[in-house]
Enzyme design. Sequence first.
Site, PDB file in Angstrom:
ATOM      1  N   HIS A 122       0.815  -1.219   0.000  1.00 32.75           N
ATOM      2  CA  HIS A 122       0.000   0.000   0.000  1.00 32.75           C
ATOM      3  C   HIS A 122       0.852   1.275   0.000  1.00 32.75           C
ATOM      4  O   HIS A 122       0.297   2.368  -0.213  1.00 32.75           O
ATOM      5  CB  HIS A 122      -0.921   0.036   1.215  1.00 32.75           C
ATOM      6  N   ASP A 159      -2.640 -10.824  -2.251  1.00 30.90           N
ATOM      7  CA  ASP A 159      -3.240 -10.291  -1.028  1.00 30.90           C
ATOM      8  C   ASP A 159      -4.701  -9.931  -1.305  1.00 30.90           C
ATOM      9  O   ASP A 159      -5.058  -9.544  -2.415  1.00 30.90           O
ATOM     10  CB  ASP A 159      -2.467  -9.059  -0.587  1.00 30.90           C
ATOM     11  N   HIS A 161      -6.315  -7.401  -0.401  1.00 29.73           N
ATOM     12  CA  HIS A 161      -6.443  -5.974  -0.678  1.00 29.73           C
ATOM     13  C   HIS A 161      -5.657  -5.623  -1.936  1.00 29.73           C
ATOM     14  O   HIS A 161      -4.585  -6.176  -2.192  1.00 29.73           O
ATOM     15  CB  HIS A 161      -5.901  -5.148   0.490  1.00 29.73           C
ATOM     16  N   ASP A 246      -4.602 -13.041   3.526  1.00 32.32           N
ATOM     17  CA  ASP A 246      -5.833 -12.559   4.144  1.00 32.32           C
ATOM     18  C   ASP A 246      -7.076 -12.798   3.301  1.00 32.32           C
ATOM     19  O   ASP A 246      -8.164 -12.376   3.674  1.00 32.32           O
ATOM     20  CB  ASP A 246      -5.718 -11.085   4.523  1.00 32.32           C
TER      21      ASP A 246
END
Length: 336
Positions: A122, A159, A161, A246
């Site tokens: 991120h 991931d 996200h 995740d």
Amino acid sequence: MRFGYNESCLDHDTGARHPETADRLRAIRRGLAKRHGVEYVEAAPAVKSTVAAVHDDDYVDEFHDFCRGGGGNWDPDTVAVEETWVAALASAGLAEWAARSALSGDDGRRTPFSLGRPPGHHAVEDDAMGFCFFNNAAVAAQAVIDDDLAERVAIFDWDVHHGNGTQDIFYDRDDVFYVSIHEDGLYPGTGEVDETGADGAEGTTLNIPLRAGAGDADYVYSFEETIAPAVERFDPDLFIVSAGFDAHRHDPISRMRVSTEGYAMLTERVRDLCDDTDTALSFVLEGGYGLDTLSEGVAIVHETFDGRLAMDPDEDPEQKNLDLIDEIRDVHGLGS
């Protein structure tokens, strides 16, 4: 596998109630202690100029000063202490080690996997966000390109996200292909199908925003129908997996339904693609916030390289994701 690890990554203290804690690395180490053939390597930390190759100098200096001043909340989710500076350099250095090791010929049971924290995907060019300060995978990719070890790098982010930082850093670059498979609408709200690259790099970003509830079959189908052919067409020298765990069905912060076996399925397909195309392969730890599922996920990646055969999905992809993949194939010209 060979796992890059540095004790200083444990010193990044996010507080008692933060999901991204040092216990994540401790859980991974406990899980790997039960497996055969695990090797640890303590790699050197990245140097400031290496991280500044993908981050603004002013941001790097600001982050350094923030840590020297004792840290605090950079934003509501992203926390630092004085030791975070060293931990972040160590985490980036581990990712760089993994990329260099892969390009030097480490493969098969010696495939490198960097176990660093804070995570990175991120972190944008000029800011920290989403638990991330330096973009570890981007640092690694840029380092090997700058040293003429690779001309083209692909980064596959599984991931849950979207890795907005990695996408942004390389969005107008034609020497890095970024592909993300993630939960549609989840933090940070980026990663739409029509985000494909810019300024001569159109087609070097591929986003697969799967609908909530996607499971093993959806992920495997997405890889086989979009990621594999797109990566083959790009023809990279190095394939980096930004490996967050995740999307697991028991992770506390997502709504996806990937099983531990599902990560074995993905790993097997990534490995086979890289073997078939003679592409170097490395892994970089990203998210994963259920300690048991995180440790199981990393362990199943290791076991896959240690000779374990993955099962096939026991269900079909959902129609909503089949329709999405058809749209993506059309956007990227991947055929019927």
